[in-house]
Design a protein around this motif. Structure first.
Motif, PDB file in Angstrom:
ATOM      1  N   SER A 188      11.978   3.037  -1.372  1.00  0.00           N
ATOM      2  CA  SER A 188      12.261   1.946  -0.434  1.00  0.00           C
ATOM      3  C   SER A 188      11.543   2.111   0.902  1.00  0.00           C
ATOM      4  O   SER A 188      11.088   1.128   1.490  1.00  0.00           O
ATOM      5  CB  SER A 188      13.779   1.834  -0.211  1.00  0.00           C
ATOM      6  N   GLU A 189      11.433   3.345   1.411  1.00  0.00           N
ATOM      7  CA  GLU A 189      10.808   3.562   2.721  1.00  0.00           C
ATOM      8  C   GLU A 189       9.294   3.317   2.692  1.00  0.00           C
ATOM      9  O   GLU A 189       8.672   3.165   3.746  1.00  0.00           O
ATOM     10  CB  GLU A 189      11.094   4.982   3.203  1.00  0.00           C
ATOM     11  N   ASP A 190       8.711   3.299   1.490  1.00  0.00           N
ATOM     12  CA  ASP A 190       7.254   3.129   1.385  1.00  0.00           C
ATOM     13  C   ASP A 190       6.851   1.745   0.907  1.00  0.00           C
ATOM     14  O   ASP A 190       5.668   1.453   0.754  1.00  0.00           O
ATOM     15  CB  ASP A 190       6.673   4.164   0.414  1.00  0.00           C
ATOM     16  N   ARG A 191       7.825   0.842   0.671  1.00  0.00           N
ATOM     17  CA  ARG A 191       7.481  -0.451   0.096  1.00  0.00           C
ATOM     18  C   ARG A 191       6.649  -1.317   1.035  1.00  0.00           C
ATOM     19  O   ARG A 191       5.663  -1.935   0.620  1.00  0.00           O
ATOM     20  CB  ARG A 191       8.770  -1.191  -0.315  1.00  0.00           C
ATOM     21  N   GLU A 192       7.052  -1.365   2.286  1.00  0.00           N
ATOM     22  CA  GLU A 192       6.299  -2.183   3.250  1.00  0.00           C
ATOM     23  C   GLU A 192       4.858  -1.700   3.345  1.00  0.00           C
ATOM     24  O   GLU A 192       3.907  -2.494   3.386  1.00  0.00           O
ATOM     25  CB  GLU A 192       6.977  -2.141   4.614  1.00  0.00           C
ATOM     26  N   MET A 193       4.681  -0.363   3.386  1.00  0.00           N
ATOM     27  CA  MET A 193       3.328   0.202   3.438  1.00  0.00           C
ATOM     28  C   MET A 193       2.530  -0.194   2.195  1.00  0.00           C
ATOM     29  O   MET A 193       1.352  -0.558   2.277  1.00  0.00           O
ATOM     30  CB  MET A 193       3.402   1.719   3.539  1.00  0.00           C
ATOM     31  N   MET A 194       3.179  -0.146   1.004  1.00  0.00           N
ATOM     32  CA  MET A 194       2.476  -0.476  -0.233  1.00  0.00           C
ATOM     33  C   MET A 194       2.099  -1.948  -0.304  1.00  0.00           C
ATOM     34  O   MET A 194       1.027  -2.314  -0.801  1.00  0.00           O
ATOM     35  CB  MET A 194       3.330  -0.089  -1.437  1.00  0.00           C
ATOM     36  N   ALA A 239      -0.934  -2.194   1.699  1.00  0.00           N
ATOM     37  CA  ALA A 239      -2.060  -1.493   1.069  1.00  0.00           C
ATOM     38  C   ALA A 239      -2.612  -2.256  -0.122  1.00  0.00           C
ATOM     39  O   ALA A 239      -3.807  -2.191  -0.430  1.00  0.00           O
ATOM     40  CB  ALA A 239      -1.628  -0.094   0.635  1.00  0.00           C
ATOM     41  N   MET A 240      -1.739  -3.029  -0.858  1.00  0.00           N
ATOM     42  CA  MET A 240      -2.158  -3.727  -2.063  1.00  0.00           C
ATOM     43  C   MET A 240      -2.705  -5.127  -1.794  1.00  0.00           C
ATOM     44  O   MET A 240      -3.071  -5.837  -2.730  1.00  0.00           O
ATOM     45  CB  MET A 240      -0.975  -3.845  -3.033  1.00  0.00           C
ATOM     46  N   GLU A 241      -2.753  -5.548  -0.548  1.00  0.00           N
ATOM     47  CA  GLU A 241      -3.265  -6.889  -0.249  1.00  0.00           C
ATOM     48  C   GLU A 241      -4.675  -7.061  -0.796  1.00  0.00           C
ATOM     49  O   GLU A 241      -5.551  -6.224  -0.572  1.00  0.00           O
ATOM     50  CB  GLU A 241      -3.259  -7.139   1.260  1.00  0.00           C
ATOM     51  N   ASN A 271     -14.529   3.623  -3.687  1.00  0.00           N
ATOM     52  CA  ASN A 271     -13.138   3.563  -4.137  1.00  0.00           C
ATOM     53  C   ASN A 271     -12.200   3.395  -2.943  1.00  0.00           C
ATOM     54  O   ASN A 271     -12.593   3.598  -1.796  1.00  0.00           O
ATOM     55  CB  ASN A 271     -12.767   4.810  -4.945  1.00  0.00           C
ATOM     56  N   TYR A 272     -10.973   2.997  -3.273  1.00  0.00           N
ATOM     57  CA  TYR A 272      -9.940   2.750  -2.271  1.00  0.00           C
ATOM     58  C   TYR A 272      -8.718   3.555  -2.705  1.00  0.00           C
ATOM     59  O   TYR A 272      -8.179   3.356  -3.799  1.00  0.00           O
ATOM     60  CB  TYR A 272      -9.639   1.248  -2.233  1.00  0.00           C
ATOM     61  N   VAL A 273      -8.289   4.513  -1.866  1.00  0.00           N
ATOM     62  CA  VAL A 273      -7.289   5.492  -2.274  1.00  0.00           C
ATOM     63  C   VAL A 273      -6.158   5.529  -1.251  1.00  0.00           C
ATOM     64  O   VAL A 273      -6.392   5.417  -0.045  1.00  0.00           O
ATOM     65  CB  VAL A 273      -7.911   6.896  -2.428  1.00  0.00           C
ATOM     66  N   GLY A 274      -4.924   5.752  -1.758  1.00  0.00           N
ATOM     67  CA  GLY A 274      -3.778   5.920  -0.880  1.00  0.00           C
ATOM     68  C   GLY A 274      -2.660   6.660  -1.611  1.00  0.00           C
ATOM     69  O   GLY A 274      -2.690   6.840  -2.828  1.00  0.00           O
ATOM     70  N   THR A 275      -1.657   7.095  -0.858  1.00  0.00           N
ATOM     71  CA  THR A 275      -0.555   7.883  -1.417  1.00  0.00           C
ATOM     72  C   THR A 275       0.779   7.219  -1.067  1.00  0.00           C
ATOM     73  O   THR A 275       0.937   6.650   0.018  1.00  0.00           O
ATOM     74  CB  THR A 275      -0.602   9.310  -0.834  1.00  0.00           C
ATOM     75  N   TYR A 276       1.712   7.303  -1.996  1.00  0.00           N
ATOM     76  CA  TYR A 276       3.030   6.692  -1.787  1.00  0.00           C
ATOM     77  C   TYR A 276       4.046   7.478  -2.626  1.00  0.00           C
ATOM     78  O   TYR A 276       3.701   8.414  -3.356  1.00  0.00           O
ATOM     79  CB  TYR A 276       3.005   5.216  -2.185  1.00  0.00           C
ATOM     80  N   ARG A 277       5.325   7.069  -2.536  1.00  0.00           N
ATOM     81  CA  ARG A 277       6.388   7.741  -3.298  1.00  0.00           C
ATOM     82  C   ARG A 277       7.048   6.765  -4.272  1.00  0.00           C
ATOM     83  O   ARG A 277       7.174   5.568  -3.970  1.00  0.00           O
ATOM     84  CB  ARG A 277       7.434   8.317  -2.338  1.00  0.00           C
TER      85      ARG A 277
END
Length: 915
Positions: free
Chosen positions: A322-328, A331-333, A346-352
């Protein structure tokens, strides 16, 4: 009307072409058919005898577009005339008509034909220009079953062109297809090619509604078999109505290789990632390539095609912590992903994510597919990678302790995270919310950076250009002035690079450099001081050269003048003696100047070492006293020597020549720069004493003109004098004290000077001497007075004048002289001499054939007993300490400098005279 014109009217009046007959010389109309008369719009106006340009166009001179302007009155001419909206074809023939030369002009409107032809040419060019890179293009007339042209330049195509050109009949489509089929290795493919590309088959494909078609096969090329695509494109020739086509081939090697790489990439990605999707941005669709445990709702799409936004919204809400949803969501736009992939691979990122109630760390990765608009999106678990990341950041954070500001910046996303103490929660640091780097640097500028450097700082911290600036470097830095922290240094340090070596992660650190800047400023001040000293030295040298020019010319002028006087008039013995005395004084002054210059050059060399030999300090001071007294008498100055000048232990080790020079320079200055009736007081003291070393301090105090405080600061610089008139009044070079300082420092001593203008100067010289434990002395008192009659000396000298002078001096002392002109001759004379025939050898050093050093070594190594015993004394203009050392190293006993010091020469000879 003549019979010829009547015939024309009968034959041509009904022609559908404009016909005009004119005189070849005057251009006057002889005949115009009905179409010509209608075009001229002259009605029944007579035309005969009227110039054609007047009748047809209403002009007073020849038409500017007339093809006859370029004609040389040949038999015929055919050309198009473009009048803007219409194009006319003009054909001109020259004929004889009724006994005169005329030209017959036939004109036809070809506007429609020419437009059709141009349309065909443009269409063919457009078709060829649209063809991708290819080796060969064939232009075919399918209706006429003929090859119209071949474009291509490799050896095979050139040979084909030559074959076609050599044929009597046109090359058919079927014949060229048959020849090309020979390049197809597989029989099945070759038969299929002949069938599909036969002329009749190509026409049938078109009739079936195909404007183009393609076939793939394997072909021979440069002894290799490559994948190949044969392509056909159709067009109609509007001029003759024929169906035409172009056939070309495309090498598929790179395309197949790219497809293979893409397949391998997707396969490899599927092995490493738990979820793999294929995204088509043009259709806004996502297809599932691999999916482990995550079920997509059936209402989102059909046949494995899902809308992009709906797919990721479902995934984020269902799986992401839940704490990473806004960030995701951000990021996925789509727009953000596509914009980034325009300039990056490439386009890379980290989440939970949450799985079975546990939190795990995932990484998303978008990758462009080469040669395609589609994009691969993969998702993998990075729990293990995170452990490595945490360890890496602990190292980075330790480094950050040295700096008061440290940020870890991901160039792929533009985000940063601040690094702090190693006890902080690295999980939240790595995975938590990240700020925008550019916004952070703009905020730093507003609160930290001095206004005059804001733009420079923003340019330097622009992360969009950072990867390029770090392409071949591991770090770059900037110095900037902070509003509160003073001078700072900011550094970008590369943390990692992608597989192509492009920087992807950097560390930004800032530290205070106030101390370094202060040291640098101090260093700049030192440099400026050094520059000022160098400039003063240069100025002093320039002045010195001017003074030396004067000082050298003055005694030279005196010597030359005295010689001229002696040559021109008879002189009494007293006059001759006075002239010689004056010439000798002038020559000695010149020698003194030369010695000062040479000494200064020698002592400027840090590697120059002074000799260390036994000497009697009392004797050296006695010699200095004798010379100083003579100069004091000449200048009306009293020199007083304190009883303490009788040194406690006279037998020391050192360089007596240079000790003498130090004291003579100081005493000479004290006398020279004194007043009439002035005084000089000299005394010495022992300031330190050990069993091996005595340290003396010698004092010279005068009542002379003194020196200013300003000059005292630079009195030891070479070529300097306080007053420009000193050279005329006191005759000095300005190097005396510079030489004193250089010599004393080489003896590990020091010189101090106190002076008051108009009162006088006090010079103190402190020098440590080693005690000569053997108490040997080189020369004995009174040796100078002994007789040299009968002493036998071998004089080795290559210069005739020097040889003559030295011989006379020696013979005046009663010495028997034998001479040699070079070292080799000297060795021969020595070898042939009998026992006791030679008492001493005076050896010049710089000579042809064999120099003095070599001659001395040969004599010392001689089989004769005397070779090891006979005294050899160097007599040379080379008078530096290193020359004295080289003489001793060659086996010589002593070293005398030129010009010859007669008392010293006599003392030396007495020392070595046989008892």
């Amino acid at each position: 009307m003549s019979s010829g014109v009547e015939l024309l009217e009968t034959v041509l009046d009904g022609s559908d072409r404009l016909v005009l007959v004119c005189d070849a010389e005057s251009f006057s109309v002889v005949y115009a058919n009905k179409m010509a008369r209608d075009y001229a719009k002259q009605g029944e106006t007579p035309y005969k005898g009227v110039p054609c340009f007047k009748y047809m166009m209403g002009l007073d001179s020849q038409c500017p577009f007339c093809p006859l302007r370029k004609s040389e009155k040949r038999d015929s001419l055919n050309a198009d005339v473009n009048l803007g909206d219409r194009v006319y074809n003009t054909k001109v023939e020259y004929k004889e008509l009724d006994g005169r030369k005329v030209f017959v002009e036939y004109v036809a409107d070809v506007t429609s034909i020419r437009r059709t032809e141009k349309q065909y040419v443009d269409q063919l060019k457009l078709l060829k220009d649209s063809i991708p890179n290819t080796d060969v293009v064939f232009h075919l007339d399918l209706t006429g079953n003929a090859v119209l042209g071949v474009d291509g330049e490799d050896g095979y195509i050139e040979g084909l062109k030559s074959w076609m050109a050599s044929r009597q009949e046109p090359t058919t489509v079927d014949s060229i297809v048959e020849i090309l089929s020979c390049n197809i290795p597989k029989q099945v493919s070759r038969i299929a090619y002949l069938k599909d590309f036969a002329c009749a088959s190509l026409i049938r494909h078109y009739e079936e509604g195909k404007m183009s078609f393609e076939r793939e096969m394997e072909c021979f090329r440069d002894d290799e078999i490559i994948p190949y695509r044969a392509c056909v494109r159709y067009m109609m020739n509007p001029i003759n109505g024929h169906l035409e086509a172009v056939i070309y081939g495309v090498d598929l090697s790179q395309e197949k290789l790219a497809q293979e790489r893409q397949l391998n990439f997707v396969t490899a990605l599927s092995q490493d990632f738990r979820y793999v999707y294929l995204w088509n941005p043009d259709k806004d669709e996502i297809s599932i390539v691999k999916q482990d445990g995550f079920m997509v709702r059936s209402d989102l799409g059909a046949e494995n095609k899902f809308p992009y936004d709906a797919m990721w919204a479902h995934y984020i809400e269902d799986r992401v912590f839940s704490e990473d949803r806004e960030m995701m969501y951000k990021a996925m736009e789509k727009e953000k992903v596509l914009a980034y992939l325009k300039d990056h691979e490439n386009y890379v990122g980290t989440y939970r994510v949450v799985e079975n109630g546990d939190i795990h760390y995932f990484q998303y990765k978008y990758v462009k597919i080469e040669g395609s608009s589609e994009i691969i999106a993969g998702f993998q678990n990075v729990d293990k990678l995170l452990d490595t990341e945490i360890f890496r950041n602990s190292i980075i954070s330790t480094l950050a302790k040295v700096y008061f500001c440290a940020y870890d910046i991901d160039l792929s996303t533009g985000h940063f995270r601040e690094l702090g103490d190693s006890t902080r929660d690295y999980i939240s640091n790595v995975i938590g919310q990240m700020g925008e780097s550019m916004e952070k640097f703009r905020a730093i500028c507003q609160t930290t950076v001095a206004p005059e450097q804001v733009q420079e700082f923003l340019d330097f911290t622009n992360i969009h250009t950072l990867a390029g600036r770090l392409a071949n470097r591991d770090s770059i830095g900037i110095h900037f002035k902070g509003l509160n922290a003073g001078w700072c240094e900011g550094l970008f340090v590369v943390i990692s690079r992608d597989k192509n070596g492009r920087c992807s992660h950097v560390l930004w650190v800032v530290r205070s450099i106030n101390e370094e800047v202060a040291r640098e400023e101090a260093y700049k001040v030192q440099l400026k001081d050094a520059l000022r000293k160098a400039e003063r030295g240069s100025e002093a040298k320039s002045k010195f050269l001017a003074r030396m020019s004067h000082d050298i010319r003055t005694p030279l002028n005196g010597i030359i003048g005295l010689l001229e006087v002696a040559d021109r008039k008879e002189q009494s013995p007293e006059e001759r003696a006075e002239g010689r005395r004056k010439a000798k004084n002038a020559a000695n002054h010149l020698l003194s100047l030369l010695n000062d210059v040479l000494d200064m050059c020698e002592f400027d060399d840090a590697e120059t070492q002074l000799l260390e030999e036994p000497f009697d300090l009392q004797q050296v001071l006695g010699e200095v006293r004798s010379i100083a007294n003579l100069r004091a008498d000449e200048n009306d100055v009293v020199v007083r020597y304190d009883g303490a000048l009788s040194v406690k232990c006279p037998h020391l080790l050192g360089s007596p020549l240079h000790v003498r020079q130090v004291f003579l320079n100081i005493l000479t200055n004290a006398i020279k720069f004194n007043k009439k009736g002035g005084s000089v007081d000299c005394y010495s003291e022992i300031v330190n004493e050990t069993s091996d070393v005595l340290t003396y301090c010698f004092h010279v105090v005068d009542s002379g003109i003194g020196m200013s405080k300003e000059f005292l600061e630079r009195m030891f610089e070479p070529f300097t004098q306080e007053r420009n008139d000193a050279r005329s009044t006191y005759r000095g070079s300005g190097m005396g004290m510079a030489i004193v300082k250089a010599l004393v420092e080489k003896m590990n001593g020091r010189v101090t000077v106190r002076s008051t203008e108009g009162v006088g100067t006090h010079v103190a010289v402190t020098i440590p001497f080693k005690i000569d434990q053997s108490s040997r002395v080189c020369l004995t008192e009174g040796a100078e007075s002994e007789s040299l009659d009968g002493m036998k000396v071998l004089l080795v000298e290559d210069n005739d004048l020097n040889l003559e002078i030295a011989r006379r001096i020696l013979e005046d002392m009663g010495v028997v002289v034998t001479s040699a002109r070079d070292g080799e001759e000297a060795v021969r004379v020595f070898e042939s001499a009998g026992q006791n025939e030679l008492d001493l050898i005076l050896m010049d050093l710089m000579m042809p054939v064999l120099d003095g050093f070599g001659a001395a070594r040969k004599i010392r190594l001689s089989a004769k007993k005397e070779g090891a015993e006979i005294p050899i004394v160097a007599l040379s203009a080379n008078a530096f300490a290193e020359d004295v050392k080289k003489s001793r190293d060659a086996g010589m006993n002593g070293h005398l400098a030129k010009p010859i010091d007669i008392p010293l020469l006599k003392k030396t000879l007495n020392m070595y005279k046989r008892a």
